[in-house]
Every structure is written in structure tokens, then in C-alpha cells.
Scaffold this motif. Structure first.
Motif, short mmCIF file in Angstrom:
data_model
loop_
_atom_site.label_atom_id
_atom_site.label_comp_id
_atom_site.label_asym_id
_atom_site.label_seq_id
_atom_site.Cartn_x
_atom_site.Cartn_y
_atom_site.Cartn_z
N GLU A 138 -0.03 -1.30 -0.42
CA GLU A 138 0.41 0.12 -0.09
C GLU A 138 0.98 1.32 -0.13
O GLU A 138 0.50 2.14 -0.43
CB GLU A 138 -0.90 0.08 1.28
CG GLU A 138 -1.80 1.11 1.76
CD GLU A 138 -2.77 1.04 2.60
OE1 GLU A 138 -2.31 0.19 3.30
OE2 GLU A 138 -3.97 0.87 2.35
N GLU A 164 5.70 3.29 -4.02
CA GLU A 164 5.55 4.61 -4.60
C GLU A 164 4.54 4.09 -6.42
O GLU A 164 5.36 3.26 -6.05
CB GLU A 164 6.88 5.43 -4.81
CG GLU A 164 7.69 6.02 -4.01
CD GLU A 164 8.68 7.16 -3.93
OE1 GLU A 164 9.05 6.79 -5.31
OE2 GLU A 164 9.60 7.28 -3.04
N HIS A 165 3.85 4.92 -6.56
CA HIS A 165 3.20 4.60 -8.15
C HIS A 165 3.93 4.53 -8.88
O HIS A 165 3.76 3.73 -10.04
CB HIS A 165 1.84 5.52 -8.41
CG HIS A 165 0.90 5.69 -7.40
ND1 HIS A 165 1.31 5.48 -6.15
CD2 HIS A 165 -0.57 5.31 -6.93
CE1 HIS A 165 0.20 4.86 -5.20
NE2 HIS A 165 -1.02 5.52 -5.54
N VAL A 225 5.42 1.38 -9.43
CA VAL A 225 5.08 -0.10 -9.92
C VAL A 225 3.65 0.01 -11.40
O VAL A 225 4.29 0.10 -11.70
CB VAL A 225 3.43 0.35 -9.26
CG1 VAL A 225 2.14 -0.90 -9.88
CG2 VAL A 225 3.79 -0.15 -7.49
N VAL A 226 3.75 1.63 -12.05
CA VAL A 226 3.94 2.26 -13.80
C VAL A 226 5.04 1.32 -14.33
O VAL A 226 4.71 1.01 -14.96
CB VAL A 226 3.27 3.37 -13.89
CG1 VAL A 226 3.58 3.64 -15.23
CG2 VAL A 226 2.05 3.23 -12.45
N VAL A 234 -3.23 -4.38 -4.67
CA VAL A 234 -2.96 -4.03 -3.35
C VAL A 234 -2.59 -4.79 -2.46
O VAL A 234 -3.36 -5.05 -1.88
CB VAL A 234 -3.26 -2.29 -3.44
CG1 VAL A 234 -2.50 -1.71 -2.09
CG2 VAL A 234 -3.42 -1.72 -4.52
#
Length: 134
Positions: free
Chosen positions: A106, A109-110, A113-114, A132
Motif C-alpha cells: 500500500e 510509490e506509484h 509500479v507503473v 494492493v
């Protein structure tokens, strides 16, 4: 000499509404014409149809885990983000699959993931799902 009778002013006083309505319609047309519509960019979510039954067959999907610090694990070992494509291609050579599951913490950092999603798609996997972990 003839005198005028005093009549009330309500009989002859009327306000012409036509110019005001013209202005309102012109403003309406102006706002409709000048409004711009934009398509928002984002990630597309592919959801299975609601009538599809889950299968009991084991999945051979590639499993990738990302912890809160951004450490990437593939197949139980730690992998650098620059080696995700190579490891994914190695996995594809051994297993016939077109799906990958990325399980991210959770607090991850986004951007990481991207980046992992992009690397996996570059390697040739079409269906990528993100889970998640709390």
C-alpha cells in the motif's frame, strides 16, 4: 381647454422581454461553442464479465511483488528494476502465459509500479493486473 384625466400607469407600462431573451440565447450559444471536451488519459482496467465463472485450474501467471521500500521480487528473488524485462522474458521462455500479477504494498510509490508494468508489457505480456497489499 381640455383637461387630461389622470389614469393609472399600470395600463400602459410593459417591459419588452425580446432583447433580454436574445442576449440570453447568444450567451448560451457562446458558452456551448467555446466549451472544450477533453479525454482523460489513464490506465485502462480490464474486468472480467460478471457472468464468467472462476476456474479451478492453477494459473501460470507471472507473480511480481513490490514492498513498501520499492524492492522488487520475482520468483522469490530480489530483482533490480532494470532487469525486469530480462527476467520476464526468461519466465515466458519456460512458461506459456500472457498474464502477470503485480502485488504492491500500500505504501509503494506509484511510479515504481507503473515502471514495472511498462517493463512487463515490453517483455511481451499482454494482461497485467495490479493487486494492493495492505
Amino acid at each position: 381647454m381640455k383637461r387630461k384625466k389622470h389614469t393609472s400607469g399600470d395600463d400602459d407600462a410593459q417591459i419588452d422581454m425580446t432583447p433580454m431573451l436574445d442576449i440570453v440565447f447568444i450567451m448560451l450559444i457562446f458558452f456551448i461553442v467555446t466549451t472544450t471536451f477533453s479525454n482523460e488519459k489513464g490506465l485502462a482496467a480490464n474486468r472480467p464479465p460478471p457472468d464468467q465463472q472462476p476456474t479451478n485450474q492453477p494459473s501460470k501467471a507471472l507473480s511480481i511483488r513490490i514492498d513498501a521500500t520499492g524492492q522488487i521480487q520475482m520468483g522469490g528473488r530480489v530483482v533490480d528494476i532494470r532487469r525486469v524485462v530480462a527476467n520476464t522474458q526468461t519466465y515466458l521462455a519456460e512458461n506459456n502465459t500472457d498474464t502477470a500479477a503485480i502485488q504492491a504494498d500500500e505504501d509503494t510509490e506509484h511510479g515504481i509500479v507503473v515502471d514495472v508494468m511498462d517493463q512487463v508489457k515490453q517483455a511481451g505480456i499482454v494482461n497485467v493486473s495490479v493487486l494492493v497489499k495492505k
